[in-house]
Design an enzyme around this catalytic site. Structure first.
Site, mmCIF file in Angstrom:
data_model
loop_
_atom_site.group_PDB
_atom_site.id
_atom_site.type_symbol
_atom_site.label_atom_id
_atom_site.label_comp_id
_atom_site.label_asym_id
_atom_site.label_seq_id
_atom_site.Cartn_x
_atom_site.Cartn_y
_atom_site.Cartn_z
ATOM 1 N N GLU A 55 91.101 82.384 -7.379
ATOM 2 C CA GLU A 55 91.038 83.511 -6.448
ATOM 3 C C GLU A 55 91.764 83.194 -5.146
ATOM 4 O O GLU A 55 92.482 84.039 -4.591
ATOM 5 C CB GLU A 55 89.577 83.867 -6.156
ATOM 6 C CG GLU A 55 88.784 84.273 -7.395
ATOM 7 C CD GLU A 55 88.071 83.103 -8.065
ATOM 8 O OE1 GLU A 55 86.984 83.320 -8.630
ATOM 9 O OE2 GLU A 55 88.597 81.967 -8.013
ATOM 10 N N CYS A 87 84.553 81.148 -3.433
ATOM 11 C CA CYS A 87 85.590 82.143 -3.684
ATOM 12 C C CYS A 87 85.103 83.566 -3.444
ATOM 13 O O CYS A 87 85.879 84.434 -3.038
ATOM 14 C CB CYS A 87 86.106 82.007 -5.112
ATOM 15 S SG CYS A 87 86.984 80.460 -5.395
ATOM 16 N N LEU A 207 94.296 55.110 -27.625
ATOM 17 C CA LEU A 207 93.503 56.287 -27.263
ATOM 18 C C LEU A 207 93.987 56.935 -25.973
ATOM 19 O O LEU A 207 93.195 57.471 -25.191
ATOM 20 C CB LEU A 207 92.011 55.929 -27.136
ATOM 21 C CG LEU A 207 91.348 55.307 -28.366
ATOM 22 C CD1 LEU A 207 89.892 54.988 -28.077
ATOM 23 C CD2 LEU A 207 91.463 56.234 -29.577
ATOM 24 N N GLU A 305 87.908 60.773 -32.599
ATOM 25 C CA GLU A 305 88.917 60.238 -33.522
ATOM 26 C C GLU A 305 88.335 58.978 -34.140
ATOM 27 O O GLU A 305 88.248 57.949 -33.482
ATOM 28 C CB GLU A 305 90.212 59.907 -32.783
ATOM 29 C CG GLU A 305 90.915 61.102 -32.172
ATOM 30 C CD GLU A 305 92.300 60.740 -31.671
ATOM 31 O OE1 GLU A 305 93.067 60.117 -32.431
ATOM 32 O OE2 GLU A 305 92.614 61.076 -30.513
#
Length: 376
Positions: A55, A87, A207, A305
Site C-alpha cells: 500500500e 498501512c 541445499l 527434499e
C-alpha cells in the site's frame, strides 16, 4: 471509455504480489493498485521484509492525489506498528474512499483490526474478491498463522518405475536440467529446505539456491538470501565436512541426542543445533520440529527434499501439504530405492490417496503436483 470490472484490478494486484514470490519472506506476498475515475493511478507490491508494504509503495508511486480513490489490495492492510508503519493509517491519511481486500489477514496482530479501522474512518470496505487466488499465493504464511506450522512441500525425483536412487544410494541425476531449474525455484520461494541426515551422507547436498540455474529476471536479488537448511539428525551423525556447513546462510541440525561432544563438534563446524522431543522410536518429533520452525524461525514454506524413510514418516504423520513429483523417462529396476517407505500397509483399504492438481511436461521429464488426502 469502458469501465473495467473490479476483478480485473484485483487480478492486477495479484500479479504484482507475485513479484515478491522469492523475496518477502517471512512476510506475505502482497500487491496493491489505486484506481481513480476508472484509471490506474498507482501500484506497488511488498518487495522485501523490513521495507515498505504494498500500500505504501502504491501511494508513493501514484501519479496524482489518491483522495477519493479505490485501493485494491490482496491482503488486509496491517493495523500495527512493526518494522514499518500501519498501512491502514496511510490509506486513511491519503483519503481513499474505498478499499477492496481479497482476504482478511490471518495474523492475530491484524485479523480484522485493519478493516475495523478503515470502516471507523468512514472508508467503504469490501472483503473476499478473488480470495481463493490470494490464499494460494501465501500458503505458508496462512499455515503459520492458522495452524502454527509451516506449509510443507515435498519434492522428489523418481524413475518411471517409482525409484529414487540405486541400491547404493547413487541418485545424480535422475531428472534433466529443466526439472532441476524447477527445484531451484521451489528452494528460492521457501523459508527452509529440510532433509534427513541420510540424504546428506549419500549425496552431500548443499541445499542452496543457485541463482544462475533459476532462469529468472531477478536472479541476482534472489541469491542474496539463502533459505535455512534444516537437517533432521536424531543421533548427530552429520559429517563435519558436509558441504552444507560451508555454504552461505545457516544450517540447523534438529536432534534428540544429548551427546554434548557431538553437539559441540557440529557447532564448531558451523551448524546450529536444537534439541527437540523424541518420538517413541528415538527419532526427532516431526510435529515438534515444524512448530519450532514456525515459532522460532518464522518459517512459512518448507521444502522437504529427502529419501523414502523421512518422506514416508512425514506422509504417515499427515505433515505433507503438497507434493512435487518429478518423473524421468527411465527405469531403475526392482533393487533400486522406493519413493516412500510406508510400513504397515497390508490391505487396499489402507492405501494413501492423493488428489492430483497438475501434470505437465518439464523438459524431457514430467511433474506431478498432488496433495495427500489427510485421514479423518
Amino acid at each position: 471509455m469502458t469501465t473495467m470490472i473490479p476483478e480485473t484490478w484485483m487480478a492486477r494486484a495479484l500479479v504484482l504480489a507475485r513479484r515478491g514470490l522469492y523475496s518477502t519472506d517471512p512476510n506475505p506476498r502482497v500487491g496493491c493498485v489505486l484506481i481513480k475515475n476508472d484509471r490506474l493511478i498507482g501500484e506497488g507490491w511488498h518487495q522485501y521484509a523490513g521495507e515498505p508494504h504494498a500500500e505504501i509503495n502504491a501511494l508513493r508511486h501514484a501519479d496524482e492525489d489518491a483522495r477519493g480513490a479505490t485501493a485494491f489490495v490482496t491482503l488486509e492492510p496491517c493495523s500495527h506498528q512493526g518494522r514499518t508503519g500501519p498501512c491502514c493509517q496511510a490509506l486513511i491519511e491519503a483519503g481513499v474512499a474505498r478499499v477492496v481486500i481479497a482476504m482478511q489477514d490471518p495474523n492475530p496482530l491484524v485479523a480484522g483490526r485493519g478493516i475495523a479501522l478503515l470502516e471507523a474512518a468512514g472508508i467503504e470496505v469490501e472483503v473476499g474478491l478473488l480470495e481463493t487466488q490470494a490464499r494460494a499465493l501465501n500458503p505458508g504464511f496462512i499455515a503459520r498463522m492458522e495452524r502454527k506450522r509451516p506449509f510443507v512441500r515435498l519434492k522428489m525425483a523418481m524413475s518411471l518405475d517409482a525409484r529414487t536412487a540405486m541400491a547404493s544410494g547413487e541418485s545424480q541425476w535422475i531428472t534433466g536440467p529443466a526439472a532441476r531449474t524447477e527445484v531451484q525455484r521451489l528452494r528460492a520461494r521457501s523459508s527452509a529446505v529440510m532433509t534427513g541426515v541420510e540424504s546428506i551422507i549419500f549425496d552431500n547436498s548443499r541445499l542452496t539456491v543457485r541463482p544462475e540455474q533459476l532462469n529468472l529476471d531477478q536472479d541476482e536479488t534472489i541469491g542474496r538470501h539463502q533459505p535455512l537448511r534444516v537437517v533432521i539428525d536424531s543421533h548427530l551423525r552429520l559429517p563435519l565436512a558436509a558441504a552444507c556447513l560451508r555454504e552461505p546462510g545457516r544450517t540447523l541440525i534438529a536432534t534428540c541426542s544429548n551427546d554434548q561432544a557431538r553437539r559441540e563438534a557440529r557447532e564448531q563446524a558451523g551448524a546450529q543445533v536444537v534439541v527437540l522431543a523424541c518420538e517413541a522410536q528415538g527419532r526427532v518429533d516431526l510435529q515438534a520440529l515444524l512448530e519450532y520452525l514456525a515459532d522460532q524461525e518464522s518459517c512459512n514454506e518448507v521444502l522437504l527434499e529427502t529419501g523414502a524413510t523421512l518422506a514416508g514418516a512425514m506422509l504417515d504423520a499427515d505433515l505433507i501439504d503438497e507434493m512435487h513429483l518429478f518423473v524421468a523417462p527411465i527405469l531403475l529396476g526392482g533393487e533400486a530405492r522406493p519413493l516412500f517407505a510406508l510400513p504397515g500397509l497390508e490391505r487396499m483399504a489402507q492405501q494413501r490417496a492423493l488428489q492430483i492438481d497438475d501434470i505437465r511436461a518439464i523438459g524431457h521429464d514430467w511433474r506431478i503436483i498432488a496433495r495427500p488426502k489427510h485421514r479423518g
